[in-house]
Structure formats: structure tokens, C-alpha cells
Scaffold this motif. Structure first.
Motif, PDB file in Angstrom:
ATOM      1  N   ASP A  47       0.805  -1.211   0.000  1.00 55.21           N
ATOM      2  CA  ASP A  47       0.000   0.000   0.000  1.00 55.21           C
ATOM      3  C   ASP A  47       0.842   1.266   0.000  1.00 55.21           C
ATOM      4  N   GLY A  48       0.621   2.090  -1.017  1.00 59.27           N
ATOM      5  CA  GLY A  48       1.249   3.393  -1.101  1.00 59.27           C
ATOM      6  C   GLY A  48       2.688   3.412  -1.590  1.00 59.27           C
ATOM      7  N   LEU A  49       3.287   2.246  -1.842  1.00 54.76           N
ATOM      8  CA  LEU A  49       4.688   2.217  -2.254  1.00 54.76           C
ATOM      9  C   LEU A  49       4.844   2.593  -3.732  1.00 54.76           C
ATOM     10  N   ILE A  50       6.035   3.068  -4.068  1.00 56.45           N
ATOM     11  CA  ILE A  50       6.378   3.438  -5.435  1.00 56.45           C
ATOM     12  C   ILE A  50       7.369   2.395  -5.929  1.00 56.45           C
ATOM     13  N   CYS A  51       6.991   1.675  -6.988  1.00 58.44           N
ATOM     14  CA  CYS A  51       7.785   0.537  -7.458  1.00 58.44           C
ATOM     15  C   CYS A  51       8.328   0.777  -8.860  1.00 58.44           C
ATOM     16  N   SER A  67      -1.328  -4.896  -8.060  1.00 60.21           N
ATOM     17  CA  SER A  67      -2.433  -5.684  -7.524  1.00 60.21           C
ATOM     18  C   SER A  67      -2.455  -5.654  -6.002  1.00 60.21           C
ATOM     19  N   ARG A  68      -1.289  -5.494  -5.391  1.00 58.47           N
ATOM     20  CA  ARG A  68      -1.147  -5.517  -3.933  1.00 58.47           C
ATOM     21  C   ARG A  68      -1.096  -4.112  -3.331  1.00 58.47           C
ATOM     22  N   GLY A  69      -1.529  -3.104  -4.090  1.00 58.93           N
ATOM     23  CA  GLY A  69      -1.718  -1.776  -3.516  1.00 58.93           C
ATOM     24  C   GLY A  69      -0.647  -0.743  -3.779  1.00 58.93           C
ATOM     25  N   ALA A  70       0.371  -1.044  -4.582  1.00 64.84           N
ATOM     26  CA  ALA A  70       1.390  -0.037  -4.876  1.00 64.84           C
ATOM     27  C   ALA A  70       0.723   1.200  -5.478  1.00 64.84           C
ATOM     28  N   ALA A  71       1.141   2.371  -5.030  1.00 62.72           N
ATOM     29  CA  ALA A  71       0.548   3.627  -5.512  1.00 62.72           C
ATOM     30  C   ALA A  71       0.944   3.917  -6.945  1.00 62.72           C
ATOM     31  N   ASN A  72       2.171   3.525  -7.308  1.00 60.72           N
ATOM     32  CA  ASN A  72       2.661   3.760  -8.658  1.00 60.72           C
ATOM     33  C   ASN A  72       3.672   2.678  -8.994  1.00 60.72           C
ATOM     34  N   VAL A  73       3.589   2.179 -10.224  1.00 64.99           N
ATOM     35  CA  VAL A  73       4.550   1.204 -10.724  1.00 64.99           C
ATOM     36  C   VAL A  73       5.021   1.692 -12.087  1.00 64.99           C
ATOM     37  N   THR A  74       6.334   1.874 -12.219  1.00 68.31           N
ATOM     38  CA  THR A  74       6.921   2.281 -13.490  1.00 68.31           C
ATOM     39  C   THR A  74       7.606   1.071 -14.106  1.00 68.31           C
ATOM     40  N   PHE A  75       7.192   0.741 -15.330  1.00 72.04           N
ATOM     41  CA  PHE A  75       7.782  -0.356 -16.085  1.00 72.04           C
ATOM     42  C   PHE A  75       8.784   0.228 -17.075  1.00 72.04           C
ATOM     43  N   ILE A  76       9.974  -0.339 -17.140  1.00 72.55           N
ATOM     44  CA  ILE A  76      10.973   0.050 -18.125  1.00 72.55           C
ATOM     45  C   ILE A  76      11.231  -1.174 -19.004  1.00 72.55           C
ATOM     46  N   GLU A  77      11.005  -1.014 -20.293  1.00 69.83           N
ATOM     47  CA  GLU A  77      11.202  -2.125 -21.234  1.00 69.83           C
ATOM     48  C   GLU A  77      11.664  -1.566 -22.564  1.00 69.83           C
ATOM     49  N   ARG A  78      12.717  -2.147 -23.098  1.00 69.14           N
ATOM     50  CA  ARG A  78      13.305  -1.664 -24.352  1.00 69.14           C
ATOM     51  C   ARG A  78      12.543  -2.163 -25.579  1.00 69.14           C
ATOM     52  N   SER A 111      19.148   8.994 -15.748  1.00 70.16           N
ATOM     53  CA  SER A 111      18.547  10.298 -16.022  1.00 70.16           C
ATOM     54  C   SER A 111      17.342  10.658 -15.154  1.00 70.16           C
ATOM     55  N   THR A 112      16.681   9.688 -14.551  1.00 67.68           N
ATOM     56  CA  THR A 112      15.462  10.005 -13.807  1.00 67.68           C
ATOM     57  C   THR A 112      15.775  10.755 -12.513  1.00 67.68           C
ATOM     58  N   MET A 113      14.854  11.615 -12.141  1.00 65.91           N
ATOM     59  CA  MET A 113      14.953  12.320 -10.863  1.00 65.91           C
ATOM     60  C   MET A 113      13.986  11.717  -9.837  1.00 65.91           C
ATOM     61  N   ARG A 114      13.245  10.709 -10.244  1.00 67.29           N
ATOM     62  CA  ARG A 114      12.272  10.079  -9.360  1.00 67.29           C
ATOM     63  C   ARG A 114      12.958   9.134  -8.382  1.00 67.29           C
ATOM     64  N   GLN A 115      12.221   8.798  -7.303  1.00 70.48           N
ATOM     65  CA  GLN A 115      12.734   7.860  -6.315  1.00 70.48           C
ATOM     66  C   GLN A 115      11.687   6.786  -6.046  1.00 70.48           C
ATOM     67  N   PHE A 116      12.169   5.621  -5.596  1.00 69.56           N
ATOM     68  CA  PHE A 116      11.334   4.435  -5.484  1.00 69.56           C
ATOM     69  C   PHE A 116      11.566   3.723  -4.151  1.00 69.56           C
ATOM     70  N   ARG A 139      21.100   6.127  -6.169  1.00 66.80           N
ATOM     71  CA  ARG A 139      20.576   7.489  -6.135  1.00 66.80           C
ATOM     72  C   ARG A 139      19.062   7.585  -6.343  1.00 66.80           C
ATOM     73  N   VAL A 140      18.415   6.509  -6.812  1.00 67.43           N
ATOM     74  CA  VAL A 140      16.969   6.595  -7.056  1.00 67.43           C
ATOM     75  C   VAL A 140      16.139   5.846  -6.020  1.00 67.43           C
ATOM     76  N   MET A 141      16.796   5.189  -5.071  1.00 57.99           N
ATOM     77  CA  MET A 141      16.059   4.434  -4.071  1.00 57.99           C
ATOM     78  C   MET A 141      15.905   5.257  -2.792  1.00 57.99           C
ATOM     79  N   LEU A 142      14.707   5.266  -2.254  1.00 54.62           N
ATOM     80  CA  LEU A 142      14.405   5.960  -1.007  1.00 54.62           C
ATOM     81  C   LEU A 142      15.031   5.222   0.176  1.00 54.62           C
ATOM     82  N   PRO A 143      15.171   5.902   1.332  1.00 57.52           N
ATOM     83  CA  PRO A 143      15.672   5.198   2.516  1.00 57.52           C
ATOM     84  C   PRO A 143      14.802   3.979   2.827  1.00 57.52           C
TER      85      PRO A 143
END
Length: 189
Positions: A47-51, A67-78, A111-116, A139-143
């Protein structure tokens, strides 16, 4: 785009729903048993996690998270064909909390400034990609974040990360990684 098979989501709001797996060489969806173990390690509710689902392929780890409640999921695929399948699966599930980025995982991380909170890394085998992405993940992972990694062999020690849990299912070695104390102290200093 031809579909090789389907794989079921094992938990959460979309439990038992099937997603398509594109018929593309090298795509290896994480097996049910391994996903059940992983989400026991992470906790059943995200719940509420950024994946972040790097090297998304079928996207099963990201869809399990949503499906298990993540607030946002970013998929990276080439691969554009895999991305098209990810979009179709997201539409079929009405997964409004997912974002699909067609691109290179290493370039995205650089390049991303987002954190997960949680990252999933199941890259193509025998290319040394786990060792290449781990410094970029710093650099992109939260504590208190976690990284799940699959590889063809057990992971060697990685600078700044420690394996907190690991397992093996057939040819797949899977690992849950946490920042080491020295990394956390260096980033907070």
C-alpha cells in the motif's frame, strides 16, 4: 503480436487474473512459486509504495505490485513489442497506477529524478547488468528501500548492498537486497 502464453497474478486485487506474455526470445516471467516467496518477503500489501520494474518483459512483478496496492509502478522495457503487450495488459486490468516507459533501463536510471521504495531487476542473463545497475539504483532508491534481483547464478557481493534473503528455483537465483550501513551513512552525511 503473438502471445506465447499467459501467466496468472498470484495475489491482491487482481488475484487469479491472467496477463499475456509476448512471444519474444529471452522473456522469462518470474514463476508463481518465486513470486509468492518474494511477496512473503516484501509483505503481502504494498500500500502506497512506489515501485520500479526494470527490464519489465512480461511485467508480472510490476502487475503483482499494483495488484497488492502499490501507488505507482513504473515499467521500463526496451522491446517495443513487449511494451505493446504491457499496455494491453494494463488496459485489460484498468491499471491506472502504472506507467510504461519504452527505453533502456540503464539510461532511465542515469537520467530520472524520481525515487522508489522497491525495484525489481530481472535483466537478460550473461550480460553483467545487475552489477551495472546497482550503483545507479543508489541514487533513485528511497531510505529503507529494497531491490529484488534475479540472476543465473548467486550474486557476488555488491558495493553498498547486501543480500538479506535469497533462494533458488530451478535455474533461477533470486535475491532481496538492502543498503548496507556504510551506504546509508554516506548518503545521509
Amino acid at each position: 503480436m503473438s502471445v506465447r502464453s499467459r501467466i496468472r497474478i498470484v495475489g491482491g486485487a487482481w488475484r487469479s487474473r491472467l496477463i499475456d506474455v509476448p512471444d519474444i526470445p529471452g522473456i522469462r516471467p518470474t514463476p508463481d512459486r518465486v513470486r509468492e516467496t518474494l511477496f512473503n518477503w516484501l509483505g503481502q500489501a504494498l500500500d502506497g509504495l512506489i515501485c520500479l520494474d526494470l527490464f519489465a518483459g512480461s511485467g508480472i512483478l510490476g502487475f503483482e505490485s499494483a495488484s497488492r496496492g502499490a501507488a505507482n509502478v513504473t515499467f521500463i522495457e526496451r522491446d517495443p513489442r513487449a511494451c505493446a503487450t504491457l499496455h494491453r495488459n494494463a488496459k485489460k486490468l484498468a491499471a491506472t497506477q502504472v506507467e510504461i516507459v519504452q527505453g533502456d533501463a540503464l539510461e532511465f536510471l542515469a537520467s530520472t529524478m524520481r525515487q522508489f521504495n522497491v525495484a525489481f531487476a530481472d535483466p537478460p542473463y550473461r550480460q553483467g547488468l545487475i552489477k551495472r545497475i546497482m550503483p545507479l539504483l543508489d541514487r533513485v532508491m528511497l531510505p529503507d528501500s529494497l531491490v529484488y534481483a534475479e540472476a543465473e547464478t548467486p550474486l557476488d557481493p555488491l558495493v553498498g548492498w547486501r543480500v538479506s534473503r535469497q533462494g533458488r528455483a530451478g535455474q533461477v537465483h533470486f535475491h532481496l537486497l538492502e543498503h548496507t550501513e556504510t551506504t546509508l551513512e554516506a548518503t545521509s552525511a
